[in-house]
Design a protein around this motif. Structure first.
Motif, PDB file in Angstrom:
ATOM      1  N   GLY A 166       0.737  -1.288   0.031  1.00  0.00           N
ATOM      2  CA  GLY A 166      -0.021  -0.091   0.108  1.00  0.00           C
ATOM      3  C   GLY A 166       0.808   1.307   0.116  1.00  0.00           C
ATOM      4  N   MET A 167       2.036   1.288   0.993  1.00  0.00           N
ATOM      5  CA  MET A 167       2.702   2.286   0.794  1.00  0.00           C
ATOM      6  C   MET A 167       3.582   2.401  -0.353  1.00  0.00           C
ATOM      7  SD  MET A 167       4.904   2.735   4.369  1.00  0.00           S
ATOM      8  CE  MET A 167       5.277   1.155   4.806  1.00  0.00           C
ATOM      9  N   SER A 170       1.483   3.321  -3.448  1.00  0.00           N
ATOM     10  CA  SER A 170       1.087   4.688  -3.294  1.00  0.00           C
ATOM     11  C   SER A 170       1.627   5.784  -4.055  1.00  0.00           C
ATOM     12  CB  SER A 170       0.783   5.399  -1.934  1.00  0.00           C
ATOM     13  OG  SER A 170       2.108   5.708  -1.509  1.00  0.00           O
ATOM     14  N   LEU A 171       2.870   5.379  -4.503  1.00  0.00           N
ATOM     15  CA  LEU A 171       3.912   6.255  -5.372  1.00  0.00           C
ATOM     16  C   LEU A 171       3.171   6.617  -6.740  1.00  0.00           C
ATOM     17  CD1 LEU A 171       6.445   5.004  -3.551  1.00  0.00           C
ATOM     18  CD2 LEU A 171       7.744   5.405  -5.811  1.00  0.00           C
ATOM     19  N   TRP A 174       1.460   9.913  -6.176  1.00  0.00           N
ATOM     20  CA  TRP A 174       2.127  11.148  -5.812  1.00  0.00           C
ATOM     21  C   TRP A 174       3.551  11.394  -6.416  1.00  0.00           C
ATOM     22  CZ3 TRP A 174       6.374  10.325  -2.816  1.00  0.00           C
ATOM     23  CH2 TRP A 174       6.394   9.292  -2.016  1.00  0.00           C
ATOM     24  N   ILE A 186      13.065   8.060  -0.904  1.00  0.00           N
ATOM     25  CA  ILE A 186      11.807   7.693  -0.873  1.00  0.00           C
ATOM     26  C   ILE A 186      11.852   6.103  -0.295  1.00  0.00           C
ATOM     27  CG2 ILE A 186       9.671   6.899  -2.059  1.00  0.00           C
ATOM     28  CD1 ILE A 186      10.135   9.476  -3.567  1.00  0.00           C
ATOM     29  N   ILE A 190      10.485   4.762   3.028  1.00  0.00           N
ATOM     30  CA  ILE A 190       9.431   3.588   3.003  1.00  0.00           C
ATOM     31  C   ILE A 190      10.062   2.287   4.082  1.00  0.00           C
ATOM     32  CG2 ILE A 190       8.414   1.650   1.694  1.00  0.00           C
ATOM     33  CD1 ILE A 190       8.062   3.474  -0.537  1.00  0.00           C
TER      34      ILE A 190
ATOM     35  N   THR B 159       6.539  13.339   2.968  1.00  0.00           N
ATOM     36  CA  THR B 159       6.506  12.039   2.385  1.00  0.00           C
ATOM     37  C   THR B 159       6.047  11.066   3.360  1.00  0.00           C
ATOM     38  OG1 THR B 159       8.421  12.657   1.275  1.00  0.00           O
ATOM     39  CG2 THR B 159       8.233  10.315   1.567  1.00  0.00           C
ATOM     40  N   ARG B 162       2.379  10.893   3.359  1.00  0.00           N
ATOM     41  CA  ARG B 162       2.057  10.263   2.028  1.00  0.00           C
ATOM     42  C   ARG B 162       1.672   8.904   2.285  1.00  0.00           C
ATOM     43  NH1 ARG B 162       5.451  13.752  -1.021  1.00  0.00           N
ATOM     44  NH2 ARG B 162       4.056  15.647  -1.844  1.00  0.00           N
ATOM     45  N   LEU B 163       2.948   8.196   2.748  1.00  0.00           N
ATOM     46  CA  LEU B 163       3.215   6.868   2.919  1.00  0.00           C
ATOM     47  C   LEU B 163       1.979   6.376   3.975  1.00  0.00           C
ATOM     48  CD1 LEU B 163       6.988   6.896   2.722  1.00  0.00           C
ATOM     49  CD2 LEU B 163       5.300   6.085   0.847  1.00  0.00           C
ATOM     50  N   LEU B 164       1.945   6.878   5.165  1.00  0.00           N
ATOM     51  CA  LEU B 164       0.950   6.408   5.976  1.00  0.00           C
ATOM     52  C   LEU B 164      -0.350   6.228   5.514  1.00  0.00           C
ATOM     53  CD1 LEU B 164       1.679   8.626   9.414  1.00  0.00           C
ATOM     54  CD2 LEU B 164       2.616   6.400   8.591  1.00  0.00           C
ATOM     55  N   GLY B 166      -0.788   6.183   2.494  1.00  0.00           N
ATOM     56  CA  GLY B 166      -0.626   5.112   1.253  1.00  0.00           C
ATOM     57  C   GLY B 166      -1.127   3.839   1.637  1.00  0.00           C
ATOM     58  N   MET B 167      -0.847   3.385   3.171  1.00  0.00           N
ATOM     59  CA  MET B 167      -1.165   2.234   3.981  1.00  0.00           C
ATOM     60  C   MET B 167      -2.626   2.186   4.111  1.00  0.00           C
ATOM     61  SD  MET B 167       1.330   0.775   6.648  1.00  0.00           S
ATOM     62  CE  MET B 167       2.119   2.296   7.261  1.00  0.00           C
ATOM     63  N   VAL B 168      -3.069   3.458   4.596  1.00  0.00           N
ATOM     64  CA  VAL B 168      -4.576   3.513   4.799  1.00  0.00           C
ATOM     65  C   VAL B 168      -5.442   3.292   3.730  1.00  0.00           C
ATOM     66  CG1 VAL B 168      -6.290   5.044   5.791  1.00  0.00           C
ATOM     67  CG2 VAL B 168      -4.255   5.081   6.955  1.00  0.00           C
ATOM     68  N   ASN B 169      -5.212   4.147   2.807  1.00  0.00           N
ATOM     69  CA  ASN B 169      -6.060   4.310   1.660  1.00  0.00           C
ATOM     70  C   ASN B 169      -5.974   3.083   0.573  1.00  0.00           C
ATOM     71  OD1 ASN B 169      -6.559   7.003   2.224  1.00  0.00           O
ATOM     72  ND2 ASN B 169      -4.836   7.584   0.655  1.00  0.00           N
ATOM     73  N   SER B 170      -4.965   2.134   0.977  1.00  0.00           N
ATOM     74  CA  SER B 170      -4.742   0.696   0.409  1.00  0.00           C
ATOM     75  C   SER B 170      -6.035  -0.113   0.460  1.00  0.00           C
ATOM     76  CB  SER B 170      -3.579   0.345   0.327  1.00  0.00           C
ATOM     77  OG  SER B 170      -3.469  -0.517   1.817  1.00  0.00           O
ATOM     78  N   TRP B 174      -8.221  -3.362  -1.107  1.00  0.00           N
ATOM     79  CA  TRP B 174      -8.261  -5.122  -0.678  1.00  0.00           C
ATOM     80  C   TRP B 174      -9.595  -5.304   0.580  1.00  0.00           C
ATOM     81  CZ3 TRP B 174      -7.041  -5.213   4.310  1.00  0.00           C
ATOM     82  CH2 TRP B 174      -5.996  -4.719   5.009  1.00  0.00           C
TER      83      TRP B 174
END
Lengths: 204, 204
Positions: A166-167, A170-171, A174, A186, A190, B159, B162-164, B166-170, B174
Motif C-alpha cells: 500500500g505504501m 501509493s507512489l 504522488w 523515498i 518506506i 513523504t 503520504r506513505l502513512l 498510502g497504507m490507510v488508503n490501500s 483490498w
C-alpha cells in the motif's frame, strides 16, 4: 478490424514504432480508463489510421497485455533478484520493497495501468492473477521472516504484505519524476517506516 | 436536461430516495468511472427516467459532489475529533490514522470514488483541494511530532504523511466488509507498522 489503409493519412505524419505507440496508448488508458478508450480515440490521438495501428498490434487487448507486461516483468525480475540475496527472509523482503520502488518509478505509467486493472477481459484477469501471485510471494516472505524471529509475529502476514505494498503502490498517486523527490530517499523512508517505525524509542 | 416525465415509466418501479439513488450512482461511477457513466446509463440502471433523477439532483456533478462530500465529511470529522485528543501530536496522529481506517471502511464506496477523482470538473478540483488540505494536516502533525521528539526527524514529514495514508488508503483496494478481516485488527496493524515498524529489536 480491417479498416483499409489510406496511405495519404500517414503522409507527413510522424511514424510510430511499437514502443512509442505503446507509450501513447498507455497515457491515454491512464487518462480516460482502458474501457473508456477506443482504438478510434487512439488513432485520432496518434494522427494515423486504425489499420496503421493494427500493423503493430492485433487489438486493444494486445496493447493492454504488452503494457501490463512491462510492469509485471519489472516486478517479477525484482522477485527473482530478491531470491538470490544472501541472508534471511527479512533481507529479501527489504530488497523486494526497495526494488519495487525503483520499478514503479522507472515504469510509472505501466504500473499505474496495472494497478487500475479491473478484470473485465482475459488480459485483465491474467494481470490480476499475476498481482495475486506477487502478493503471495511478499506474504510468504513476511511469514518466513516472522518464523525466523526477525519480525513481529503478532501481525497477520497477508495484511502486512498488503500494507507494505500500500505504501509502495501509493507512489503512482504522488510520485512525479520531475519533482525533486529523490528515489533513494523515498525507498529509504518506506524501508524505515516499514521496518523500524516512526516512533522514537525515547518518546513516551 | 428537461426530459419530460412519463409517469408510466415509474409505474410499478421501485421508488428511489436521494440516499438509494446516491448509493447506486456511486457504485456505477466506481465500476465504469465517473467520466464513463452518463445520466442515461444511470437511468437505465435504476429503471427510472432521467427526469425522475433530476427530481433529486440537478446534474451528474451534483451526484459526485454529494458522494465525495460523504467521504470528506467523514475524514474531516476525524480531523476535528483528533484536535481534541489530549496529549501530543503523535497521539493525535495515531488517532487520525485509526479514525481514518474506520471512515474508509464505513464509507468505502464514497472514499473509493474520492480517491479516484481526477480533477476534470470544478467538483473534482474542489475535492482534490480538500484532499490536499487533509494531507497538509497530516503532514503538520508529523512535523510537530518530530519537533516534540516523539518521532524520528530523519524522514521528510510530507513523504511520511503520504506513505502513512498510502497504507490507510490501500484499504479501498483490498478491504471487503464481508470478509473476516476485523477492522480493529487492521487499524492496529497499520498503527503497529507505522509507529513501531515490523522488525524485532532482537532480530538481525
Amino acid at each position: 478490424m480491417a479498416v483499409p489503409t489510406t496511405r495519404t493519412a500517414r503522409r507527413g505524419r510522424p511514424g510510430y514504432d511499437l514502443e512509442s505507440l505503446l507509450r501513447i496508448a498507455v497515457k491515454l488508458f491512464n487518462e480516460r480508463g482502458y474501457d473508456g478508450t477506443s482504438m478510434e480515440d487512439l488513432s485520432r490521438k496518434l494522427g494515423i489510421t486504425k489499420s496503421a495501428i493494427y500493423h503493430h498490434v492485433s487489438s486493444k487487448q494486445e496493447l493492454l497485455r504488452l503494457a501490463v507486461g512491462r510492469a509485471l516483468d519489472g516486478l517479477f525480475a525484482v522477485v527473482e533478484e530478491a531470491r538470490t540475496v544472501p541472508g534471511r527472509a527479512i533481507d529479501q523482503l527489504e530488497f523486494l520493497v526497495r526494488g519495487s520502488v525503483t520499478v514503479l518509478a522507472d515504469r510509472l505509467p505501466f504500473v499505474t495501468l496495472l494497478l487500475r486493472v479491473r478484470g473485465n477481459t482475459k488480459v485483465e484477469r491474467d494481470a490480476l492473477a499475476k498481482r495475486r501471485e506477487f502478493d503471495h510471494i511478499v506474504s510468504a516472505l513476511v511469514e518466513q521472516a516472522a518464523i525466523d524471529g526477525d519480525i513481529r509475529a503478532d501481525i497477520d502476514p497477508a495484511t502486512t504484505a498488503r500494507l507494505l505494498f500500500g505504501m509502495v503502490n501509493s507512489l503512482v498517486e504522488w510520485y512525479r519524476p520531475r519533482r525533486d523527490d529523490d528515489l533513494h530517499t523515498i525507498a529509504d523512508t518506506i524501508a524505515t517506516i516499514a521496518f523500524e517505525g516512526i516512533r522514537l524509542p525515547g518518546g513516551e
